[in-house]
Design a protein around this motif. Structure first.
Motif, PDB file in Angstrom:
ATOM      1  N   PRO A  87      62.602  59.972 109.296  1.00 43.63           N
ATOM      2  CA  PRO A  87      62.971  59.209 110.286  1.00 43.63           C
ATOM      3  C   PRO A  87      62.207  57.781 110.591  1.00 43.63           C
ATOM      4  CG  PRO A  87      62.603  61.228 110.974  1.00 43.63           C
ATOM      5  CD  PRO A  87      62.502  61.367 109.817  1.00 43.63           C
ATOM      6  N   ASP A  88      61.010  57.916 110.079  1.00 40.21           N
ATOM      7  CA  ASP A  88      60.488  56.555 110.202  1.00 40.21           C
ATOM      8  C   ASP A  88      60.830  55.686 108.890  1.00 40.21           C
ATOM      9  OD1 ASP A  88      59.429  58.377 108.058  1.00 40.21           O
ATOM     10  OD2 ASP A  88      57.248  57.608 108.352  1.00 40.21           O
ATOM     11  N   GLU A  89      61.373  56.286 107.945  1.00 36.67           N
ATOM     12  CA  GLU A  89      62.036  55.322 106.966  1.00 36.67           C
ATOM     13  C   GLU A  89      63.231  54.714 107.521  1.00 36.67           C
ATOM     14  OE1 GLU A  89      63.541  55.766 102.215  1.00 36.67           O
ATOM     15  OE2 GLU A  89      63.158  57.658 103.455  1.00 36.67           O
TER      16      GLU A  89
ATOM     17  N   VAL B 230      66.341  51.559 118.648  1.00 40.93           N
ATOM     18  CA  VAL B 230      65.365  51.569 117.250  1.00 40.93           C
ATOM     19  C   VAL B 230      65.116  53.122 117.219  1.00 40.93           C
ATOM     20  CG1 VAL B 230      63.172  50.991 116.189  1.00 40.93           C
ATOM     21  CG2 VAL B 230      64.379  49.247 117.550  1.00 40.93           C
ATOM     22  N   ASN B 231      64.359  53.543 118.166  1.00 40.82           N
ATOM     23  CA  ASN B 231      64.007  55.070 117.768  1.00 40.82           C
ATOM     24  C   ASN B 231      65.147  56.167 117.793  1.00 40.82           C
ATOM     25  OD1 ASN B 231      61.284  54.485 118.220  1.00 40.82           O
ATOM     26  ND2 ASN B 231      61.321  54.827 120.418  1.00 40.82           N
ATOM     27  N   LEU B 232      66.175  55.918 118.300  1.00 38.57           N
ATOM     28  CA  LEU B 232      68.038  56.568 118.224  1.00 38.57           C
ATOM     29  C   LEU B 232      68.182  56.197 116.539  1.00 38.57           C
ATOM     30  CD1 LEU B 232      70.148  55.567 120.908  1.00 38.57           C
ATOM     31  CD2 LEU B 232      69.273  58.075 120.571  1.00 38.57           C
ATOM     32  N   ALA B 233      67.790  55.238 115.745  1.00 36.49           N
ATOM     33  CA  ALA B 233      68.202  55.084 114.519  1.00 36.49           C
ATOM     34  C   ALA B 233      67.419  56.152 113.623  1.00 36.49           C
ATOM     35  CB  ALA B 233      67.740  53.679 114.008  1.00 36.49           C
ATOM     36  N   GLY B 234      66.151  56.544 113.971  1.00 31.98           N
ATOM     37  CA  GLY B 234      65.457  57.322 113.344  1.00 31.98           C
ATOM     38  C   GLY B 234      66.063  58.834 113.471  1.00 31.98           C
ATOM     39  N   MET B 235      66.618  59.292 114.672  1.00 37.10           N
ATOM     40  CA  MET B 235      67.312  60.482 114.891  1.00 37.10           C
ATOM     41  C   MET B 235      68.658  60.741 114.113  1.00 37.10           C
ATOM     42  SD  MET B 235      66.686  60.611 118.893  1.00 37.10           S
ATOM     43  CE  MET B 235      67.563  62.212 119.193  1.00 37.10           C
ATOM     44  N   TYR B 236      69.431  59.531 114.000  1.00 36.11           N
ATOM     45  CA  TYR B 236      70.685  59.645 113.482  1.00 36.11           C
ATOM     46  C   TYR B 236      70.675  58.774 111.897  1.00 36.11           C
ATOM     47  CZ  TYR B 236      71.771  61.637 117.892  1.00 36.11           C
ATOM     48  OH  TYR B 236      71.920  62.247 119.091  1.00 36.11           O
ATOM     49  N   ARG B 237      69.794  59.095 111.294  1.00 38.44           N
ATOM     50  CA  ARG B 237      69.299  58.346 110.110  1.00 38.44           C
ATOM     51  C   ARG B 237      70.691  58.890 108.674  1.00 38.44           C
ATOM     52  NH1 ARG B 237      66.165  62.346 111.700  1.00 38.44           N
ATOM     53  NH2 ARG B 237      65.778  64.109 109.802  1.00 38.44           N
TER      54      ARG B 237
ATOM     55  N   GLN C 165      74.494  54.638 111.554  1.00 38.91           N
ATOM     56  CA  GLN C 165      75.507  53.803 112.099  1.00 38.91           C
ATOM     57  C   GLN C 165      74.771  52.637 112.829  1.00 38.91           C
ATOM     58  OE1 GLN C 165      78.942  52.864 112.771  1.00 38.91           O
ATOM     59  NE2 GLN C 165      78.867  53.559 110.714  1.00 38.91           N
ATOM     60  N   ILE C 166      73.444  52.962 113.382  1.00 38.18           N
ATOM     61  CA  ILE C 166      72.662  51.722 114.115  1.00 38.18           C
ATOM     62  C   ILE C 166      72.284  50.612 113.115  1.00 38.18           C
ATOM     63  CG2 ILE C 166      70.714  51.301 115.354  1.00 38.18           C
ATOM     64  CD1 ILE C 166      70.733  54.100 116.679  1.00 38.18           C
ATOM     65  N   PHE C 167      71.901  51.225 111.949  1.00 42.79           N
ATOM     66  CA  PHE C 167      71.476  50.376 111.014  1.00 42.79           C
ATOM     67  C   PHE C 167      72.569  49.539 110.551  1.00 42.79           C
ATOM     68  CE2 PHE C 167      71.552  49.041 106.486  1.00 42.79           C
ATOM     69  CZ  PHE C 167      70.460  48.279 106.416  1.00 42.79           C
ATOM     70  N   HIS C 168      73.825  50.033 110.225  1.00 45.20           N
ATOM     71  CA  HIS C 168      75.037  49.217 109.605  1.00 45.20           C
ATOM     72  C   HIS C 168      75.561  48.190 110.719  1.00 45.20           C
ATOM     73  CE1 HIS C 168      75.265  51.019 105.754  1.00 45.20           C
ATOM     74  NE2 HIS C 168      75.113  52.243 106.051  1.00 45.20           N
TER      75      HIS C 168
ATOM     76  N   SER D  46      82.784  58.359 126.891  1.00 45.11           N
ATOM     77  CA  SER D  46      81.975  58.998 125.699  1.00 45.11           C
ATOM     78  C   SER D  46      80.706  58.231 125.530  1.00 45.11           C
ATOM     79  CB  SER D  46      82.890  58.659 124.383  1.00 45.11           C
ATOM     80  OG  SER D  46      83.246  57.342 124.507  1.00 45.11           O
ATOM     81  N   ASP D  47      79.585  58.963 125.119  1.00 47.09           N
ATOM     82  CA  ASP D  47      78.398  58.559 125.020  1.00 47.09           C
ATOM     83  C   ASP D  47      78.436  57.690 123.580  1.00 47.09           C
ATOM     84  OD1 ASP D  47      75.521  57.776 125.287  1.00 47.09           O
ATOM     85  OD2 ASP D  47      75.068  59.595 124.454  1.00 47.09           O
ATOM     86  N   ARG D  48      78.142  56.373 123.823  1.00 48.94           N
ATOM     87  CA  ARG D  48      78.228  55.155 122.630  1.00 48.94           C
ATOM     88  C   ARG D  48      77.023  54.241 122.827  1.00 48.94           C
ATOM     89  NH1 ARG D  48      83.269  55.531 120.373  1.00 48.94           N
ATOM     90  NH2 ARG D  48      83.357  53.441 119.709  1.00 48.94           N
ATOM     91  N   LEU D  49      76.826  53.283 121.969  1.00 51.41           N
ATOM     92  CA  LEU D  49      76.136  52.026 122.064  1.00 51.41           C
ATOM     93  C   LEU D  49      76.987  50.969 122.065  1.00 51.41           C
ATOM     94  CD1 LEU D  49      73.091  52.003 119.274  1.00 51.41           C
ATOM     95  CD2 LEU D  49      73.105  52.813 121.924  1.00 51.41           C
ATOM     96  N   VAL D  50      76.474  50.101 123.083  1.00 53.05           N
ATOM     97  CA  VAL D  50      77.345  49.024 123.663  1.00 53.05           C
ATOM     98  C   VAL D  50      76.650  47.993 123.343  1.00 53.05           C
ATOM     99  CG1 VAL D  50      78.882  48.043 125.419  1.00 53.05           C
ATOM    100  CG2 VAL D  50      78.577  50.705 125.123  1.00 53.05           C
TER     101      VAL D  50
END
Length: 270
Positions: free
Chosen positions: A164-166, A151-158, A85-88, A8-12
């Motif tokens: 996105p920039d916020e 970091v840019n992924l965070a803007g996509m899945y906000r 999720q990336i932020f959290h 599965s595609d995840r952040l690790v």
């Protein structure tokens, strides 16, 4: 988690607890007796780490977060496509790093995006290899590094309602851009101060914990430890200098500026 062994595609995130092996070696004395105080300290490290990064099944923000902890290594993976999720996850890692530093413990790590199998029974995949390589070969210093792509992924899945920039801005508030072009989760500077229980009163005590870590490793003969020392010393001195300048200019008025300056009045020698 089950035993479904499909990619599965995840952040690790692969994390190494620095100096852990040496800590464990000291838990048995020369006479073979258990050093119970040190054993308790290590157990406390595990409890702290698990508290901040282990998913709470009742918390909807912990969307499909998986954690594997073995000896001095922690592997955290999560579905980054869930809202914010990336932020959290980065925030939970910042909390963990801060609470480890209170206990004199530093970490190094790297975060990668890609394919992985991460279950209770097994963990492997290209993303796991990349995260390990980032930790082992690129992080170098006591920091968890984060690439521009993450970091840019965070803007996509906000978060719903965020531009996105916020969302990217909120993520960058947790990070610091280092001289080599990597972002890292900031656990030394003013960003970390805002995550303390009582930022104004607790920050001087927290800075003193960083100072004590530096004092402890200052005279090490190890080249690797000296590199870690020099990096952390620069970060510590930067924040001390900033605090002094801000207080002198009236831009920063902590609840007890005398207390703050007493803890951080003299930077580590250059």
């Amino acid at each position: 988690m089950g035993s479904n062994a499909e990619y599965s595609d995840r952040l690790v995130c692969f994390i190494d607890i620095l100096g852990f092996r040496n800590m464990v070696d000291k838990t048995v004395g020369d006479d073979g007796a258990d050093q119970n105080e040190l054993i308790t300290e290590i157990k406390d490290i595990f409890k702290v780490g698990q508290y901040f990064i282990k998913p709470d099944e009742d918390d909807e923000l912990n969307a499909d977060v998986r954690v594997t902890w073995f000896s001095d290594s922690i592997v955290l993976s999560f579905d980054y496509t869930s809202e914010s999720q990336i932020f959290h996850r980065l925030l939970s890692l910042q909390w963990m790093l801060i609470n480890f530093a209170y206990r004199g413990v530093l970490c190094r790590g790297g975060i990668a995006q890609g394919k992985i199998v991460h279950t209770e029974e097994m963990i492997f995949g290209p993303a796991m290899n990349e995260a390990y390589d980032l930790e082992n070969n690129a992080a170098i210093f006591p920091r968890i590094i984060v690439s521009d792509d993450i970091v840019n992924l965070a803007g996509m899945y906000r978060k719903h309602g965020h531009a996105p920039d916020e969302e990217v801005s909120y993520v960058k508030d947790l990070l610091e851009l280092d001289g080599d072009g990597f972002y890292y989760i900031n656990y030394v500077g003013l960003s970390a101060q805002q995550e303390l229980d009582d930022p104004e009163y607790d920050f001087p005590i927290y800075l003193d914990c960083i100072f004590k870590i530096l004092t402890k490793i200052k005279n090490s003969k190890s080249i690797r430890i000296k590199m870690k020392y020099e990096w952390l010393k620069r970060k510590y001195n930067d924040v001390v200098k900033l605090i002094h300048e801000s207080v002198e200019q009236g831009k920063y008025q902590p609840a007890d500026s005398d207390l703050l300056l007493a803890y951080s009045s003299i930077p580590i020698e250059e």
